[in-house]
Design a protein around this motif. Structure first.
Motif, PDB file in Angstrom:
ATOM      1  N   ALA A   5       0.105   2.810   7.517  1.00  0.00           N
ATOM      2  CA  ALA A   5       0.300   1.573   8.541  1.00  0.00           C
ATOM      3  C   ALA A   5      -0.979   1.396   9.647  1.00  0.00           C
ATOM      4  O   ALA A   5      -1.024   0.406  10.070  1.00  0.00           O
ATOM      5  N   ALA A   6      -1.480   2.616   9.934  1.00  0.00           N
ATOM      6  CA  ALA A   6      -2.790   2.349  10.826  1.00  0.00           C
ATOM      7  C   ALA A   6      -3.830   1.812  10.199  1.00  0.00           C
ATOM      8  O   ALA A   6      -4.970   1.487  10.790  1.00  0.00           O
ATOM      9  N   ARG A   7      -3.711   1.640   8.885  1.00  0.00           N
ATOM     10  CA  ARG A   7      -5.128   1.341   8.115  1.00  0.00           C
ATOM     11  C   ARG A   7      -4.728  -0.297   7.574  1.00  0.00           C
ATOM     12  O   ARG A   7      -5.840  -1.152   7.513  1.00  0.00           O
ATOM     13  N   VAL A   8      -3.516  -0.723   7.312  1.00  0.00           N
ATOM     14  CA  VAL A   8      -3.043  -1.988   6.768  1.00  0.00           C
ATOM     15  C   VAL A   8      -1.889  -2.411   7.134  1.00  0.00           C
ATOM     16  O   VAL A   8      -0.833  -1.383   7.214  1.00  0.00           O
ATOM     17  N   PRO A   9      -1.491  -3.421   7.211  1.00  0.00           N
ATOM     18  CA  PRO A   9      -0.089  -4.027   7.693  1.00  0.00           C
ATOM     19  C   PRO A   9       0.875  -3.825   6.672  1.00  0.00           C
ATOM     20  O   PRO A   9       0.436  -3.957   5.393  1.00  0.00           O
ATOM     21  N   ALA A  61       4.428 -10.046  -4.635  1.00  0.00           N
ATOM     22  CA  ALA A  61       5.056  -8.498  -4.383  1.00  0.00           C
ATOM     23  C   ALA A  61       4.160  -7.844  -3.491  1.00  0.00           C
ATOM     24  O   ALA A  61       2.904  -7.901  -3.241  1.00  0.00           O
ATOM     25  N   ARG A  62       4.632  -7.094  -2.672  1.00  0.00           N
ATOM     26  CA  ARG A  62       3.973  -6.137  -1.574  1.00  0.00           C
ATOM     27  C   ARG A  62       4.690  -4.736  -2.043  1.00  0.00           C
ATOM     28  O   ARG A  62       5.847  -4.467  -1.444  1.00  0.00           O
ATOM     29  N   VAL A  63       3.822  -3.829  -2.612  1.00  0.00           N
ATOM     30  CA  VAL A  63       4.613  -2.627  -3.289  1.00  0.00           C
ATOM     31  C   VAL A  63       3.961  -1.413  -2.286  1.00  0.00           C
ATOM     32  O   VAL A  63       2.981  -1.263  -2.263  1.00  0.00           O
ATOM     33  N   LEU A  64       4.870  -0.699  -1.953  1.00  0.00           N
ATOM     34  CA  LEU A  64       4.711   0.392  -1.089  1.00  0.00           C
ATOM     35  C   LEU A  64       4.956   1.776  -2.249  1.00  0.00           C
ATOM     36  O   LEU A  64       5.946   1.874  -2.570  1.00  0.00           O
ATOM     37  N   VAL A  65       3.961   2.543  -2.334  1.00  0.00           N
ATOM     38  CA  VAL A  65       4.111   3.546  -3.136  1.00  0.00           C
ATOM     39  C   VAL A  65       3.706   4.902  -2.390  1.00  0.00           C
ATOM     40  O   VAL A  65       2.939   4.960  -1.532  1.00  0.00           O
ATOM     41  N   ILE A  66       4.739   5.974  -2.401  1.00  0.00           N
ATOM     42  CA  ILE A  66       4.770   7.126  -1.888  1.00  0.00           C
ATOM     43  C   ILE A  66       4.701   8.162  -2.938  1.00  0.00           C
ATOM     44  O   ILE A  66       5.679   8.224  -3.769  1.00  0.00           O
ATOM     45  N   ALA A 116       0.654   4.527  -0.273  1.00  0.00           N
ATOM     46  CA  ALA A 116      -0.171   3.439  -0.731  1.00  0.00           C
ATOM     47  C   ALA A 116       0.344   1.929  -0.516  1.00  0.00           C
ATOM     48  O   ALA A 116       1.616   1.794  -0.699  1.00  0.00           O
ATOM     49  N   LEU A 117      -0.424   0.855  -0.297  1.00  0.00           N
ATOM     50  CA  LEU A 117       0.089  -0.465  -0.524  1.00  0.00           C
ATOM     51  C   LEU A 117      -0.775  -1.186  -1.681  1.00  0.00           C
ATOM     52  O   LEU A 117      -1.953  -0.893  -1.900  1.00  0.00           O
ATOM     53  N   VAL A 118       0.086  -1.497  -2.736  1.00  0.00           N
ATOM     54  CA  VAL A 118      -0.279  -2.214  -3.630  1.00  0.00           C
ATOM     55  C   VAL A 118       0.007  -3.983  -3.597  1.00  0.00           C
ATOM     56  O   VAL A 118       1.288  -4.026  -3.695  1.00  0.00           O
ATOM     57  N   THR A 119      -0.978  -4.815  -3.679  1.00  0.00           N
ATOM     58  CA  THR A 119      -0.724  -6.282  -3.565  1.00  0.00           C
ATOM     59  C   THR A 119      -1.927  -6.996  -4.419  1.00  0.00           C
ATOM     60  O   THR A 119      -2.445  -6.324  -4.779  1.00  0.00           O
ATOM     61  N   ALA A 120      -1.536  -8.113  -4.569  1.00  0.00           N
ATOM     62  CA  ALA A 120      -2.546  -9.123  -5.091  1.00  0.00           C
ATOM     63  C   ALA A 120      -3.675  -9.421  -4.201  1.00  0.00           C
ATOM     64  O   ALA A 120      -4.588 -10.038  -4.683  1.00  0.00           O
TER      65      ALA A 120
END
Length: 353
Positions: free
Chosen positions: A99-103, A167-172, A203-207
């Motif tokens: 979250a400190a790097r990307v919303p 989609a906004r995918v949070l990967v842990i 990680a955040l994975v989006t388009a």
């Protein structure tokens, strides 16, 4: 619609247990095996391994007086009780770093990989609740796939985004390997345990065309290798078997021209300018570098992760990708990990335009 790995945040505990483990292991060995163990430990390329197990009041490690492993090997229930509290906490630290790097608002999907513990409700539900994610968030929990579980997690996120562009995918990925120390005086088992530490990545994975575009995934199981890497759930935690044959078998697999073409998308090793290889150990990285005739610095990111953290199972590849994201542009990258099976899984990636 291409999917992009936008950013990664990583987290480790603060208790370094690497050298305490080396002292403990050597004390269990006869003089000749102890000398061999010491030599292998020096050559392992590992300087630190971090554990969620805290120091004792006197500052001792988990294997020291008063530590978690001091008197008798704890049962699986005691180890899982720690997992149930420590795994969510470490995962949330990784999410904070992300979250400190990307919303990270508007999360629609949550993919969690963890194979060093079990709890129900699962780690995915615990994290979703503590983050305040919407009840409608779709969750996927990947377990017991070992070191290549990060590939499965990111591959799943890629499939989601390609089918649902909004989609906004949070990967842990979260692994607490130090919860599974085994009572052994066998050098090969102690050397396997020497590799592993605790860590988490988010990680955040989006388009959104930011970070790395995730290209075609691949997977291959090496023939006649199913016994080389395996876990057994025992009354004293998860016992891992890591055969000394693994590096040689990996090198043999990568020597196959057809498999090299799959890994490099037909470009050959010389056509790849970014390598995110799972830092399963120095011998594994050496096997990959040797089989593919890579330049000396090709695996610097992976070797740096190994030196600073050891092998954190599924989180390790994410730590390596995090370092590459901070580096120069990559036009043709390969992420590659190995795990139980013996299987190799990975995907191509490239810096966003």
């Amino acid at each position: 619609m291409p999917a992009h790995l936008n950013a990664i945040g990583v987290a480790t505990p603060t208790h370094d247990v690497h050298h305490a483990f080396i002292d403990w292991a050597q004390a269990r060995l006869a003089p000749a095996p102890a000398r061999l163990f010491a030599r292998m430990a020096r050559r392992a390329g590992i300087g630190h391994r971090w554990s969620v197990l805290p120091p004792t009041a006197a500052g001792a490690s988990p294997v020291g007086a008063g530590g978690f492993y001091a008197d008798t090997m704890p049962g699986t229930a005691a180890r899982m009780a720690i997992y149930a509290t420590a795994a969510p906490a470490l995962s949330l630290l990784a999410v904070e770093a992300l979250a400190a790097r990307v919303p990270i608002d508007g999360i629609t999907h949550l993919v969690v990989a963890s194979c060093t513990g079990f709890v129900a409700p699962g780690l995915d539900q615990i994290v979703a609740r503590r983050l305040g994610l919407a009840p409608s968030v779709e969750r996927l929990l990947i377990g017991f796939m070992g070191c290549y579980a990060a590939v499965a997690a990111l591959r799943s996120a890629r499939h989601i985004v390609r089918s649902e562009p909004a989609a906004r995918v949070l990967v842990i990925t979260c692994e607490l390997s130090t919860l599974h120390l085994q009572d052994s005086d066998a050098p090969e088992i102690l050397l396997a345990q020497l590799q592993f530490g605790d860590g988490a990545a988010a990680a955040l994975v989006t388009a959104d065309p930011v970070g790395f575009m995730l290209d075609q995934p691949f997977a291959a199981t090496l023939p006649d290798s199913h016994d080389l890497i395996r876990w057994a759930i025992t009354d004293r935690g998860f016992a891992m078997h890591l055969s000394g044959e693994v590096p040689r078998r990996i090198a043999e697999g990568l020597a196959d021209a057809d498999f090299r073409d799959i890994v490099t998308a037909g470009r050959g090793p010389a056509g790849i300018d970014g390598w995110a290889v799972h830092a399963g150990g120095r011998s594994i990285l050496d096997a990959v570098a040797g089989a593919l005739a890579l330049p000396d610095d090709a695996l610097d990111a992976a070797r740096g992760v190994l030196a600073d953290n050891g092998n954190m199972s599924s989180a390790t590849l994410m730590f390596t990708l995090e370092r590459l994201l901070a580096g120069p542009r990559i036009d043709h990258g390969v992420a590659l990990a190995f795990g139980p099976g013996l299987a190799a899984e990975g995907f191509g990636f490239r810096s966003a335009a």
